[in-house]
Design an enzyme around this catalytic site. Structure first.
Site, PDB file in Angstrom:
ATOM      1  N   GLY A 163       0.793  -1.219   0.000  1.00  0.00           N
ATOM      2  CA  GLY A 163       0.000   0.000   0.000  1.00  0.00           C
ATOM      3  C   GLY A 163       0.823   1.266   0.000  1.00  0.00           C
ATOM      4  N   LYS A 207       3.559  -8.314  -7.584  1.00  0.00           N
ATOM      5  CA  LYS A 207       3.438  -6.878  -7.394  1.00  0.00           C
ATOM      6  C   LYS A 207       4.535  -6.122  -8.147  1.00  0.00           C
ATOM      7  CE  LYS A 207       0.718  -6.844  -3.243  1.00  0.00           C
ATOM      8  NZ  LYS A 207       0.597  -6.713  -1.808  1.00  0.00           N
ATOM      9  N   ASN A 230      12.188 -12.760  -1.384  1.00  0.00           N
ATOM     10  CA  ASN A 230      12.023 -12.588   0.049  1.00  0.00           C
ATOM     11  C   ASN A 230      13.401 -12.263   0.622  1.00  0.00           C
ATOM     12  OD1 ASN A 230      11.734 -12.836   2.791  1.00  0.00           O
ATOM     13  ND2 ASN A 230      10.738 -14.835   2.752  1.00  0.00           N
ATOM     14  N   ASN A 263       6.462  -5.867   8.242  1.00  0.00           N
ATOM     15  CA  ASN A 263       6.787  -6.757   9.360  1.00  0.00           C
ATOM     16  C   ASN A 263       8.162  -6.450   9.937  1.00  0.00           C
ATOM     17  OD1 ASN A 263       8.855  -8.920   8.169  1.00  0.00           O
ATOM     18  ND2 ASN A 263       7.349  -8.427   6.609  1.00  0.00           N
ATOM     19  N   CYS A 308      18.332   0.159  17.810  1.00  0.00           N
ATOM     20  CA  CYS A 308      18.726   0.970  18.959  1.00  0.00           C
ATOM     21  C   CYS A 308      17.615   1.031  19.997  1.00  0.00           C
ATOM     22  CB  CYS A 308      19.049   2.408  18.523  1.00  0.00           C
ATOM     23  SG  CYS A 308      20.697   2.597  17.821  1.00  0.00           S
ATOM     24  N   CYS A 329      -6.029 -10.270  10.366  1.00  0.00           N
ATOM     25  CA  CYS A 329      -5.900  -9.392   9.219  1.00  0.00           C
ATOM     26  C   CYS A 329      -5.864  -7.943   9.687  1.00  0.00           C
ATOM     27  CB  CYS A 329      -7.048  -9.704   8.267  1.00  0.00           C
ATOM     28  SG  CYS A 329      -7.774  -8.322   7.461  1.00  0.00           S
ATOM     29  N   CYS A 382      23.740  -0.047  21.808  1.00  0.00           N
ATOM     30  CA  CYS A 382      22.882  -0.763  20.860  1.00  0.00           C
ATOM     31  C   CYS A 382      23.347  -2.213  20.738  1.00  0.00           C
ATOM     32  CB  CYS A 382      22.948  -0.085  19.496  1.00  0.00           C
ATOM     33  SG  CYS A 382      21.929  -0.885  18.243  1.00  0.00           S
ATOM     34  N   CYS A 387      26.225  -0.881  14.428  1.00  0.00           N
ATOM     35  CA  CYS A 387      25.725   0.456  14.768  1.00  0.00           C
ATOM     36  C   CYS A 387      26.697   1.141  15.716  1.00  0.00           C
ATOM     37  CB  CYS A 387      24.337   0.328  15.403  1.00  0.00           C
ATOM     38  SG  CYS A 387      23.647   1.892  15.940  1.00  0.00           S
TER      39      CYS A 387
END
Lengths: 502, 166
Positions: A163, A207, A230, A263, A308, A329, A382, A387
């Site tokens: 989206g 997509k 993926n 996700n 972090c 959903c 962290c 990082c």
């Protein structure tokens, strides 16, 4: 040529759609040919769907005959198109780095957008109806952007073409971005129709393919690269990283990565890749209840990375039992997603073309129309070692004489612009502005200082919000952790196998 | 699935060995140590199951431990229902948990994503995040797959979408 498909096995359940290819009759005009070309593309797609329903036994023969038919149709299609455009419409390059879906007839045609206009080599500021960039170039004359055409040199990678991602891709395409890399492994479905961009007739396409099809038609000047994969698997991770890197220099070849995934796992993956490549990226998100969204700018070593600050439910010690949610959903609204994509691309444009203020964090609460902004400094403790290392590197870089001089020059420039107009004519009370004291090191977010003995001192009245106790203390680990293992990996695998058989 | 883990699950998970080595599949040398810890914990878990007559899965590594596959079963009304499962270790493991798949059940229940990835309870990910990197494959099975089977198999049987393998 009717009947080209009539010879396919009678056992097949496919109905051969009639494909008659007319010549361009005089007077039918360019518009008629374009419609024909669009129809042929539609037919091609329906053919593909029909093929997928064929009996397995007949499949081989049918595939071969079909491939031949498809080839002849493609040839005629390209011939028709080349009659219209100066340059033939190039099908969107499709470099799938993932595994191909078995049983899919990929044949010779990747779905190509039908370009309605020819490519433009140099952006023009000319104000005519036929110039697709006239309104963008006008930003220069408005004094908003210097040298807008720099956008043609930029490359942006969009991970997640859902989206938010698909809308962001369209926006960047219409802005004339140089190159877009699009990543997603999902297919378009009817359940996606409550959001912008994808259309019902694209259902079943990946997509990335559907996006490439639409976007190449909108703006053929944009180089499109599709990756149907993926990124969270080990293989995908490496492929993702490789696709972002210039093979000769080993450095990233993109100016910005936009995370439009849904996700945690994918975000962590992007975070890891961008830290390893020292790549600036922006993250976006929309809540499950569809009424809030946010965007974030992440500069490795300079801003917080995605690891972090731990997720809220961990940091605040909320018992997960209090989380109430039935069903699997998430809700979504085209409005919230469109707004979030708009905020994301706006920020991206400001960052790439160097105008306006680039927000480090911008939230959107739809119910209250509240847009909070903030800056999140990196966590010196962290959990991600890259990082922490980069924080050191960035700090050193800022302390070089060149960097200090550049920073001072920028500040002076800003003050000069500000000082051009006096704010107050009189100063009856003799108010003076004192210079700020020098900045001390940043206060880390979420630091369990008592456990780790970091010794960070806080001003009176402040306390760390992260619970001091880690879920698994060193003592627990000692007691319940797996002990020293003498046996080798192969022996252990054999033991496991033996258990499976009993 | 809004309820928390049941007492049996909580009791069982406490008996599973915690992982000590914080390494993922991309950490060349350390991954082997982690792999040994995972295998050890799995062996202990299966032995515990067999001892308590609660044996409910078999599992095997593939591709040097980058992927895993096995069989799991659930007994409902005295009938055993068995399924194949598989998953890959994500590149950012153990910070991110593996996504367990039961491809043969795809589409049979709403509590499932594309490719047969099971939808874990709302409690799983926060629990994993809190305990990361000390949770391993055994924990993912115990806290992820087992409760999913317990919730979904009875539902699927009532709905008539699955049958026991003869």
């Amino acid at each position: 040529r009717k009947g080209a498909l009539g010879k396919l096995g009678s056992r097949s359940r496919m109905e051969a759609p009639e494909l008659s290819i007319e010549r361009n009759t005089p007077g039918s005009g360019g518009g008629g040919s374009i419609n024909r070309a669009v129809e042929l593309t539609g037919d091609l797609r329906r053919l593909q769907e029909s093929v997928e329903q064929l009996d397995a036994g007949q499949l081989q023969t049918n595939v071969q005959q079909l491939a031949l038919s498809v080839q002849s149709i493609t040839d005629k299609l390209q011939a028709t198109l080349s009659l219209l455009c100066a340059a033939p419409a190039a099908p969107a390059p499709n470099s799938s780095a993932g595994t191909a879906v078995p049983g899919q007839v990929s044949a010779t045609s990747t779905p190509a957008g039908v370009a309605v206009r020819s490519r433009i080599n140099k952006m023009s500021a000319e104000v005519v109806d036929s110039n697709p960039y006239s309104r963008l170039m006008a930003l220069q004359r408005m004094g908003i952007v210097k040298d807008y055409e720099r956008i043609r040199d930029k490359t942006v990678a969009i991970v997640g073409m859902g989206g938010v991602g698909s809308v962001a891709a369209e926006m960047l395409t219409r802005c004339g971005i140089g190159r877009l890399l699009m990543y997603d492994y999902d297919k378009v479905e009817l359940a996606n129709m409550n959001r912008l961009f994808f259309r019902p007739e694209q259902c079943g396409m990946t997509k990335t393919d559907a996006a490439a099809q639409t976007l190449s038609g909108i703006n053929p000047d944009v180089e499109l690269e599709s990756y149907t994969m993926n990124i969270t698997t080990v293989q995908g991770f490496e492929a993702f990283m490789a696709s972002l890197v210039d093979a000769t220099t080993g450095q990233s070849r993109v100016d910005l990565v936009l995370s439009c995934v849904d996700n945690f796992e994918a975000r962590i993956t992007i975070n890891q890749v961008c830290l390893e490549l020292e790549q600036v990226w922006m993250e976006s998100g929309v809540s499950e209840d569809a009424v809030s969204g946010h965007i974030q700018l992440l500069i490795p070593g300079e801003t917080a990375c995605f690891s972090c600050v731990p997720p809220l439910v961990v940091a605040s010690g909320i018992d997960e039992r209090t989380l109430k949610r039935e069903g699997v959903c998430a809700a979504s609204l085209p409005t919230t997603m469109g707004i979030t994509a708009g905020l994301l691309v706006q920020n991206a444009l400001k960052h790439m073309l160097d105008f306006g203020h680039v927000s480090r964090y911008l939230g959107y609460n739809a119910l209250k129309d509240f847009f909070p902004t903030m800056e999140i400094k990196p966590n010196v403790t962290c959990s991600n070692s890259h990082c922490v290392a980069l924080q050191g590197v960035v700090m050193l870089r800022k302390q070089t004489p060149e960097a200090v001089a550049a920073a001072r020059a920028k500040l002076e420039e800003e003050l000069r612009v500000e000082a051009e107009v006096p704010v107050h004519d009189t100063n009856d009370w003799g108010i003076q502005v004192m210079p700020e004291p020098a900045e001390t090191s940043s206060i880390p977010q979420g630091d369990s200082s008592t456990e780790k003995g970091m010794g960070q001192q806080l001003a009176a009245g402040l306390e760390f919000s992260m619970p001091a106790q880690q879920a698994v203390s060193a003592a627990t680990l000692q007691a319940e952790g797996v002990g020293e293992i003498e046996t080798g990996v192969d022996d252990l695998m054999a033991q496991l196998s033996a258990l499976n058989r009993k | 699935m809004a309820e928390s883990f049941d007492a049996g699950t909580r009791e069982r998970v406490q008996k599973l060995a915690l992982m000590r080595c914080n390494a993922g599949p991309r950490d060349k040398g350390a991954w082997e140590t982690r792999l040994k810890e995972e295998l050890t914990a799995l062996i202990q878990y299966i032995q515990l199951n067999k001892e308590t007559d609660m044996d409910w899965f078999t599992i095997e590594p593939r591709n040097g431990g980058l992927g895993w596959a096995g069989k799991c079963w659930y007994i409902h009304n005295l009938i055993k229902y068995e399924f194949d499962f598989q998953f890959e270790i994500p590149a950012t493991y153990p910070l991110t948990a593996p996504e367990i798949e039961l491809p043969e059940l795809e589409g049979k229940t709403a509590k499932m994503y594309r490719g047969g990835k099971i939808c874990l309870t709302i409690h799983f990910k926060p629990l994993w995040a809190k305990n990361s990197p000390h949770f391993g494959i055994a924990h993912a099975l115990c806290l992820g797959l087992a409760p999913w089977l317990a919730a979904e198999v009875p539902y699927m049987v009532e709905a008539g979408v699955i049958a026991p393998k003869v």
